[in-house]
Write a protein that holds these residues in place. Structure first.
Motif, PDB file in Angstrom:
ATOM      1  N   SER A  77      -0.832  10.964 -14.496  1.00 41.74           N
ATOM      2  CA  SER A  77      -1.816  11.154 -13.926  1.00 41.74           C
ATOM      3  C   SER A  77      -2.218   9.723 -13.289  1.00 41.74           C
ATOM      4  CB  SER A  77      -2.835  11.807 -14.447  1.00 41.74           C
ATOM      5  OG  SER A  77      -2.524  13.277 -14.692  1.00 41.74           O
ATOM      6  N   VAL A  78      -2.083   9.534 -12.011  1.00 43.34           N
ATOM      7  CA  VAL A  78      -2.341   8.004 -11.328  1.00 43.34           C
ATOM      8  C   VAL A  78      -3.107   8.464 -10.130  1.00 43.34           C
ATOM      9  CG1 VAL A  78      -0.640   6.775 -12.448  1.00 43.34           C
ATOM     10  CG2 VAL A  78      -0.472   8.253 -10.248  1.00 43.34           C
ATOM     11  N   PRO A  79      -3.930   7.433  -9.638  1.00 43.44           N
ATOM     12  CA  PRO A  79      -4.618   7.658  -8.201  1.00 43.44           C
ATOM     13  C   PRO A  79      -3.592   7.679  -7.226  1.00 43.44           C
ATOM     14  CG  PRO A  79      -5.841   5.837  -9.338  1.00 43.44           C
ATOM     15  CD  PRO A  79      -4.470   6.289 -10.361  1.00 43.44           C
ATOM     16  N   GLY A  80      -3.670   8.682  -6.116  1.00 50.59           N
ATOM     17  CA  GLY A  80      -2.766   9.010  -5.172  1.00 50.59           C
ATOM     18  C   GLY A  80      -2.204   7.455  -4.473  1.00 50.59           C
ATOM     19  N   GLY A  81      -2.944   6.445  -4.280  1.00 52.05           N
ATOM     20  CA  GLY A  81      -2.447   5.377  -3.747  1.00 52.05           C
ATOM     21  C   GLY A  81      -1.527   4.459  -4.519  1.00 52.05           C
ATOM     22  N   VAL A  82      -1.258   4.591  -5.656  1.00 54.16           N
ATOM     23  CA  VAL A  82      -0.594   4.061  -6.584  1.00 54.16           C
ATOM     24  C   VAL A  82       0.822   4.262  -6.108  1.00 54.16           C
ATOM     25  CG1 VAL A  82       0.442   3.690  -8.899  1.00 54.16           C
ATOM     26  CG2 VAL A  82      -2.252   3.902  -8.751  1.00 54.16           C
ATOM     27  N   VAL A  83       1.106   5.640  -5.754  1.00 55.61           N
ATOM     28  CA  VAL A  83       2.262   6.280  -5.345  1.00 55.61           C
ATOM     29  C   VAL A  83       2.445   6.233  -3.721  1.00 55.61           C
ATOM     30  CG1 VAL A  83       2.909   7.332  -7.680  1.00 55.61           C
ATOM     31  CG2 VAL A  83       1.841   8.420  -5.750  1.00 55.61           C
ATOM     32  N   GLY A  84       1.565   5.626  -3.123  1.00 50.99           N
ATOM     33  CA  GLY A  84       1.634   5.687  -1.624  1.00 50.99           C
ATOM     34  C   GLY A  84       0.953   6.990  -0.946  1.00 50.99           C
ATOM     35  N   LEU A  85      -0.010   7.620  -1.891  1.00 48.55           N
ATOM     36  CA  LEU A  85      -0.439   8.977  -1.028  1.00 48.55           C
ATOM     37  C   LEU A  85      -1.893   8.439  -0.729  1.00 48.55           C
ATOM     38  CD1 LEU A  85       1.111  11.746  -3.466  1.00 48.55           C
ATOM     39  CD2 LEU A  85       1.774  10.793  -1.185  1.00 48.55           C
ATOM     40  N   THR A  86      -2.135   8.084   0.360  1.00 46.01           N
ATOM     41  CA  THR A  86      -3.473   7.593   0.682  1.00 46.01           C
ATOM     42  C   THR A  86      -4.327   8.913   1.088  1.00 46.01           C
ATOM     43  OG1 THR A  86      -2.809   7.371   3.049  1.00 46.01           O
ATOM     44  CG2 THR A  86      -2.756   5.429   1.541  1.00 46.01           C
ATOM     45  N   GLY A  87      -5.542   8.723   0.857  1.00 43.81           N
ATOM     46  CA  GLY A  87      -6.476   9.902   0.954  1.00 43.81           C
ATOM     47  C   GLY A  87      -6.692  10.799   0.167  1.00 43.81           C
ATOM     48  N   THR A  88      -5.871  10.643  -1.016  1.00 42.47           N
ATOM     49  CA  THR A  88      -5.862  11.712  -1.921  1.00 42.47           C
ATOM     50  C   THR A  88      -6.431  11.256  -3.353  1.00 42.47           C
ATOM     51  OG1 THR A  88      -3.713  10.839  -2.831  1.00 42.47           O
ATOM     52  CG2 THR A  88      -3.715  12.761  -1.210  1.00 42.47           C
ATOM     53  N   GLY A  89      -7.054  12.058  -4.289  1.00 44.19           N
ATOM     54  CA  GLY A  89      -7.367  11.649  -5.549  1.00 44.19           C
ATOM     55  C   GLY A  89      -6.125  11.449  -6.513  1.00 44.19           C
TER      56      GLY A  89
END
Length: 348
Positions: A194-206
């Motif tokens: 479980s990581v913030p979406g931005g860590v794997v390039g998914l912006t605008g997600t939790g």
């Protein structure tokens, strides 16, 4: 003299009989009972290296930094005695400089526990006693006894699958001749993180459950050929994260080359040397020495017996005529007795 000879032959016969009896007992009865994996193992090995890791607090790559991997192996004696197999519990923790001093292993950068149940003689894995998933392959925490110079199938607990370890020659460590095996684990999904979406390039997600992939491009293990015990080794650990269901890596979670530290190598090489000496004594040195002693005793007994027979069979020297029993062959004629005195008187 004959009594001493008989005693010598009896002693030589007894020594030969004892030696010729004990030699095969050591080799074929004692050896299988001592050439077994221990039930009560309790060992710790440490590997260290410098690399980068994903800081869970910031979501950023951190490093270069010192990475420490500690593996503690404990034998479950109760389960082992119940099943007749070796039951080893392995706890592995990976630490960064900020987690290394944490007393609770669950506070380490990563922590895992698994169990290896295997045949103490052959090293073959056994599916029982909570070994889930069951370990596969010919080796894991140790290789089989009396290693050959060929490939082995080795279990990787992180990948939860086996890889081929190729024989790659010999190498001396602390004066101890070891076999070197080299293998690799291709990228494989080992779970999710479980990581913030931005860590794997998914912006605008939790928070998202990123796919976690593990690879080990080069695993080197130096193994004692007599006991199959690993003495030293090195690995290149590479863990990445991908978006859920993604086909490409988005970020590197851990990238480090680690190798056994000096204290671990000193301990494992000393233990291997001690175990080698004991097994060699039972398997080779002891039986060969006993056979040599038995042969020498046999030859000695034969020589003593042969010497006694020669002494008894040797002819006695001729002592010559006995002057008291053998008459003079040519006595003086004047002293010779008259053969017939009556006839002599009757002659005119």
């Amino acid at each position: 003299m004959r009594r001493r000879q008989t005693a010598s032959i009896a002693a030589a016969t007894a020594i030969a009989a004892f030696s010729f009896t004990l030699a095969p007992v050591l080799r074929f009865w004692t050896l299988p009972r001592v050439q077994v994996a221990p039930l009560d193992i309790d060992s710790t090995d440490v590997s260290v290296g410098t690399g980068t890791y994903l800081d869970p607090a910031t979501g950023r790559d951190t490093g270069p930094a010192k990475i420490t991997i500690t593996r503690h192996v404990v034998g479950n004696v109760t389960e082992a005695e119940h099943t007749g197999h070796a039951v080893w519990d392995i706890a592995t923790r990976t630490d960064t400089p900020t987690t290394l001093t944490a007393q609770d292993p669950r506070q380490a950068y990563s922590f895992s526990v698994d169990r290896w149940v295997f045949d103490r003689h052959t090293n073959e894995p056994v599916a029982c006693c909570g070994s889930d998933p069951p370990v596969d392959g010919e080796a894991y925490m140790k290789f089989p006894f009396d290693l050959g110079k060929h490939d082995y199938v080795v279990w990787d607990a992180t990948a939860m699958e086996a890889y081929i370890a190729h024989f790659d020659g010999t190498q001396k460590v602390n004066g101890h001749q070891l076999y070197r095996f080299v293998g690799a684990v291709q990228p494989v999904r080992i779970g999710s993180l479980s990581v913030p979406g931005g860590v794997v390039g998914l912006t605008g997600t939790g928070t998202v459950a990123a796919d976690e992939y593990y690879a080990n491009p080069r695993e080197v293990t130096l193994v004692d050929p007599i006991t199959g015990a690993p003495v030293a080794g090195s690995s290149h650990l590479h863990i990445t994260l991908r978006p859920p269901g993604g086909a490409t890596d988005a970020v590197v979670a851990l990238d480090v080359d680690v190798s056994s530290d000096a204290a671990t190598v000193a301990t494992t090489s000393r233990r291997a040397a001690d175990d080698d000496s004991r097994l060699t004594l039972v398997a080779t040195t002891g039986p060969l020495t006993l056979l040599a002693v038995g042969t020498a005793a046999t030859l000695t007994g034969v020589a003593v017996a042969a010497g006694g027979r020669l002494r008894r069979q040797r002819p006695l020297p001729d002592p010559g005529p006995d002057p008291d029993l053998d008459p003079d062959p040519d006595p003086d004629p004047d002293l010779r007795p008259d053969p017939d005195p009556v006839e002599r008187l009757a002659t005119p």
